[in-house]
Design a protein around this motif. Structure first.
Motif, PDB file in Angstrom:
ATOM      1  N   TYR A 290       2.929   1.034   7.891  1.00  0.00           N
ATOM      2  CA  TYR A 290       1.640   0.336   7.956  1.00  0.00           C
ATOM      3  C   TYR A 290       0.826   0.562   6.691  1.00  0.00           C
ATOM      4  O   TYR A 290       0.681  -0.312   5.867  1.00  0.00           O
ATOM      5  CB  TYR A 290       0.871   0.762   9.200  1.00  0.00           C
ATOM      6  CG  TYR A 290      -0.358  -0.086   9.462  1.00  0.00           C
ATOM      7  CD1 TYR A 290      -0.231  -1.385   9.930  1.00  0.00           C
ATOM      8  CD2 TYR A 290      -1.639   0.414   9.222  1.00  0.00           C
ATOM      9  CE1 TYR A 290      -1.345  -2.181  10.155  1.00  0.00           C
ATOM     10  CE2 TYR A 290      -2.758  -0.366   9.454  1.00  0.00           C
ATOM     11  CZ  TYR A 290      -2.618  -1.661   9.916  1.00  0.00           C
ATOM     12  OH  TYR A 290      -3.722  -2.441  10.133  1.00  0.00           O
ATOM     13  N   ASP A 291       0.268   1.744   6.530  1.00  0.00           N
ATOM     14  CA  ASP A 291      -0.427   2.089   5.299  1.00  0.00           C
ATOM     15  C   ASP A 291      -0.309   3.598   5.092  1.00  0.00           C
ATOM     16  O   ASP A 291       0.402   4.273   5.839  1.00  0.00           O
ATOM     17  CB  ASP A 291      -1.894   1.619   5.325  1.00  0.00           C
ATOM     18  CG  ASP A 291      -2.705   2.238   6.457  1.00  0.00           C
ATOM     19  OD1 ASP A 291      -2.288   3.286   7.013  1.00  0.00           O
ATOM     20  OD2 ASP A 291      -3.758   1.686   6.801  1.00  0.00           O
ATOM     21  N   SER A 292      -0.960   4.118   4.118  1.00  0.00           N
ATOM     22  CA  SER A 292      -0.838   5.533   3.783  1.00  0.00           C
ATOM     23  C   SER A 292      -1.243   6.407   4.963  1.00  0.00           C
ATOM     24  O   SER A 292      -2.382   6.332   5.443  1.00  0.00           O
ATOM     25  CB  SER A 292      -1.720   5.869   2.571  1.00  0.00           C
ATOM     26  OG  SER A 292      -1.638   7.231   2.254  1.00  0.00           O
ATOM     27  N   GLY A 293      -0.289   7.199   5.451  1.00  0.00           N
ATOM     28  CA  GLY A 293      -0.580   8.129   6.533  1.00  0.00           C
ATOM     29  C   GLY A 293      -0.522   7.539   7.917  1.00  0.00           C
ATOM     30  O   GLY A 293      -0.700   8.265   8.895  1.00  0.00           O
ATOM     31  N   ARG A 294      -0.291   6.221   8.028  1.00  0.00           N
ATOM     32  CA  ARG A 294      -0.255   5.610   9.361  1.00  0.00           C
ATOM     33  C   ARG A 294       0.986   4.732   9.522  1.00  0.00           C
ATOM     34  O   ARG A 294       1.574   4.271   8.560  1.00  0.00           O
ATOM     35  CB  ARG A 294      -1.513   4.770   9.611  1.00  0.00           C
ATOM     36  CG  ARG A 294      -2.800   5.555   9.682  1.00  0.00           C
ATOM     37  CD  ARG A 294      -3.919   4.727  10.291  1.00  0.00           C
ATOM     38  NE  ARG A 294      -4.262   3.555   9.487  1.00  0.00           N
ATOM     39  CZ  ARG A 294      -5.188   2.655   9.844  1.00  0.00           C
ATOM     40  NH1 ARG A 294      -5.828   2.790  11.005  1.00  0.00           N
ATOM     41  NH2 ARG A 294      -5.465   1.631   9.057  1.00  0.00           N
ATOM     42  N   ARG A 295       1.348   4.523  10.796  1.00  0.00           N
ATOM     43  CA  ARG A 295       2.417   3.597  11.146  1.00  0.00           C
ATOM     44  C   ARG A 295       1.913   2.673  12.245  1.00  0.00           C
ATOM     45  O   ARG A 295       0.969   3.017  12.975  1.00  0.00           O
ATOM     46  CB  ARG A 295       3.671   4.350  11.607  1.00  0.00           C
ATOM     47  CG  ARG A 295       4.354   5.109  10.475  1.00  0.00           C
ATOM     48  CD  ARG A 295       5.616   5.783  10.944  1.00  0.00           C
ATOM     49  NE  ARG A 295       6.658   4.845  11.342  1.00  0.00           N
ATOM     50  CZ  ARG A 295       7.522   4.267  10.491  1.00  0.00           C
ATOM     51  NH1 ARG A 295       7.468   4.534   9.189  1.00  0.00           N
ATOM     52  NH2 ARG A 295       8.462   3.454  10.935  1.00  0.00           N
ATOM     53  N   LEU A 296       2.518   1.512  12.334  1.00  0.00           N
ATOM     54  CA  LEU A 296       2.150   0.553  13.367  1.00  0.00           C
ATOM     55  C   LEU A 296       3.016   0.820  14.581  1.00  0.00           C
ATOM     56  O   LEU A 296       4.245   0.709  14.520  1.00  0.00           O
ATOM     57  CB  LEU A 296       2.370  -0.872  12.868  1.00  0.00           C
ATOM     58  CG  LEU A 296       1.811  -1.972  13.771  1.00  0.00           C
ATOM     59  CD1 LEU A 296       0.295  -2.031  13.644  1.00  0.00           C
ATOM     60  CD2 LEU A 296       2.425  -3.321  13.418  1.00  0.00           C
ATOM     61  N   LEU A 297       2.413   1.179  15.688  1.00  0.00           N
ATOM     62  CA  LEU A 297       3.139   1.448  16.930  1.00  0.00           C
ATOM     63  C   LEU A 297       3.224   0.144  17.726  1.00  0.00           C
ATOM     64  O   LEU A 297       2.197  -0.440  18.092  1.00  0.00           O
ATOM     65  CB  LEU A 297       2.423   2.529  17.738  1.00  0.00           C
ATOM     66  CG  LEU A 297       3.151   3.079  18.955  1.00  0.00           C
ATOM     67  CD1 LEU A 297       4.548   3.550  18.613  1.00  0.00           C
ATOM     68  CD2 LEU A 297       2.345   4.222  19.574  1.00  0.00           C
ATOM     69  N   ILE A 298       4.439  -0.315  17.977  1.00  0.00           N
ATOM     70  CA  ILE A 298       4.685  -1.616  18.597  1.00  0.00           C
ATOM     71  C   ILE A 298       5.193  -1.394  20.013  1.00  0.00           C
ATOM     72  O   ILE A 298       6.200  -0.710  20.225  1.00  0.00           O
ATOM     73  CB  ILE A 298       5.717  -2.421  17.791  1.00  0.00           C
ATOM     74  CG1 ILE A 298       5.256  -2.542  16.332  1.00  0.00           C
ATOM     75  CG2 ILE A 298       5.939  -3.797  18.398  1.00  0.00           C
ATOM     76  CD1 ILE A 298       6.344  -3.045  15.396  1.00  0.00           C
TER      77      ILE A 298
END
Length: 519
Positions: A290-298
């Motif tokens: 997703y972006d720095s330090g984060r992910r997109l949880l689907i």
């Protein structure tokens, strides 16, 4: 509903994070060796393999490439398809299970190869695929599945630790699987198709097909003009649900939709892997960069038949589950919300190959059963082998659309057709609610009788009312309103329409007709 308290993006994350496309419709009649109808993963993979075989290929997409089902998937490219292999082994035998696993795992590796060789940046990540159950009484099913998957040649094992933030009774883990950004992959593939001499045309809906020694396709003009004719030696129907009834697959396919929620969470809150369970009406989850330090949880689930209604409540249930079970989901600064549609084959095996017993030049790819990414890649290679010649894969007959359905599925087929008949007849007897146009709320829709005819009536947020024929132009079933996506859906074969009547998804190829409002 938790998503009502946070910014909600009513669009597929894949659609809003990949560039647009510009492949104009054909301006004049065209000729090609092969015409591919449909610009999703099956169509584009077939086009690439055929171009590589030296054939002149034209792709005709009704909307935009990679914007239909392939643009709304959860994008797992895996040979692990839930509790699949124990059932395949029991119903079809060990050889079938082995060939299925081999074809799917080779599709996983083909995807990796294509990205590497063609320089496509598609956020590829190797991940384990994990099928879990929380009911301890079903652990035996998992152990049977792990054993069957191993016999089929997959790197499968029974485990009790998954890395999920909740306890499970057990799980089947298959290593060496893949996830990616589907539109980045497919748009990159489309660029390579055109660079290699293939032609891609968007907003080019095929409305008629003549199947014979010389195939002829009618492509409507997006501005309502005369349209054009495409002549081809062979035709591939890769429209998800076959848009032409001559494929004879109507009685063997069941459409279903699933809802998807996606929210950015900290990397620590994103489980490592691709997870699915048949419990709770199906729950599937994985994460993406997703972006720095984060992910997109689907998170995916709440499977239902098109036109079943109550979609808003289904979104609420899925969101409540995610907020309860997955740390960080409830606190996310936004939620993407969309839905995906797929078709289940009666015997749980896709249909890829000659469209019907009498066809010599017409091919189809459908019935992927929720696993369209691996099956789409597999279908592209198999269709190219059929059309371009040369050695055919060992699993060619496994997917032959001309195969006879097992006798044990006859009752299921009868029940399915009875359901279609029930909608065709019964829906016409129960179209009186709401009783008048005034009862249709803003943002709502319903089938009401106007001038004695069933009409699909929608009132937008400004109060403007649009009335359409409620009769699906495919085979005449009455459409139902989807209150969350604000679409009209046919419960018989899954056609979907916008509130202005335009076709969103086949098999219908014509829009819902406009109706005049009473004075």
């Amino acid at each position: 509903m938790a998503t009502q308290q946070r910014p909600t993006v009513d669009a597929s994350y894949w659609m809003v994070t990949a560039s647009g496309t510009d492949h104009p419709p054909p301006e004049s009649d065209q000729t090609a060796d092969v015409a591919v109808i449909g610009g999703g993963i099956a169509g584009l993979c077939a086009a690439w393999e055929l171009v590589c075989a030296g054939l002149d290929v034209i792709v005709l997409e009704a909307d935009r490439v990679a914007a239909g089902v392939s643009g709304h998937t959860t994008a797992k490219v895996t040979a692990a398809h839930g509790l699949k292999y124990a059932r395949l082994e029991a119903e079809h035998g060990g050889e079938t299970a082995y060939l299925y696993a081999r074809s799917q795992q080779e599709a996983v590796e083909r995807t990796v190869t294509l990205c590497a060789e063609l320089g496509i940046e598609a956020d590829l990540e190797r991940m384990p695929a994990v099928t879990y159950l929380r009911d301890p009484e079903r652990v035996g099913e998992l152990k049977e599945e792990a054993a069957a998957a191993r016999r089929a040649g997959l790197d499968a094992s029974f485990v009790t630790e998954t890395g999920l933030p909740f306890d499970v009774a057990g799980a089947v883990r298959v290593d060496g699987q893949l996830q990616f950004h589907p539109r980045k992959f497919l748009l990159g593939l489309a660029e390579r198709v055109t660079a290699a001499g293939g032609r891609i045309h968007e907003h080019s809906r095929v409305t008629a097909l003549h199947d014979g020694a010389h195939c002829r396709l009618t492509v409507e003009s997006p501005d309502g003009g005369k349209g054009v004719t495409v002549h081809a030696g062979d035709v591939v129907i890769a429209t998800h649900y076959p848009v032409f009834d001559r494929t004879l697959l109507l009685t063997l396919l069941e459409p279903r939709r699933e809802l998807v929620l996606a929210a950015p969470v900290t990397a620590a809150a994103a489980p490592v892997g691709m997870f699915i369970t048949p419990e709770d009406g199906t729950r599937s989850l994985r994460s993406a960069p997703y972006d720095s330090g984060r992910r997109l949880l689907i998170v995916t689930g709440e499977a239902f038949e098109p036109g079943a209604g109550g979609v808003r409540e289904r979104f609420e249930r899925l969101d409540a589950w995610a907020c309860t079970e997955l740390p960080g989901f409830a606190e996310a600064d936004r939620v993407y919300r969309w839905a995906a549609q797929d078709n289940d084959a009666m015997d749980q095996l896709p249909y890829v190959g000659h469209a019907h017993p009498g066809s010599q030049h017409l091919y189809v790819a459908t019935g992927f059963g929720g696993w369209g990414m691996s099956n789409g890649v597999m279908a592209g290679r198999l269709l190219a082998a059929h059309i371009a010649g040369g050695p055919r894969p060992a699993w060619t007959e496994l997917y032959d659309p001309r195969r006879l359905p097992p006798v044990r599925d006859a009752g299921h087929a009868v029940a399915q057709q009875a359901s279609v008949a029930g909608h065709f007849i019964g829906d016409r007897l129960h179209t009186g609610e709401p009783a008048s146009l005034a009862d249709v709320a803003r943002g709502g829709g319903a089938v009401v009788r106007l001038g004695g005819k069933p009409c699909a009536v929608h009132r937008d947020d400004t109060g403007k009312v649009t009335a359409l024929s409620a009769r699906c132009p495919h085979l005449g079933c009455l459409v139902h309103y989807n209150d969350a996506e604000r679409t009209w859906e046919c419960p018989c074969h899954g056609s979907r329409f916008a509130t202005d009547g335009s076709v969103l998804q086949g098999p219908a190829t014509r829009p819902l007709k406009r109706r005049e409002l009473p004075e």
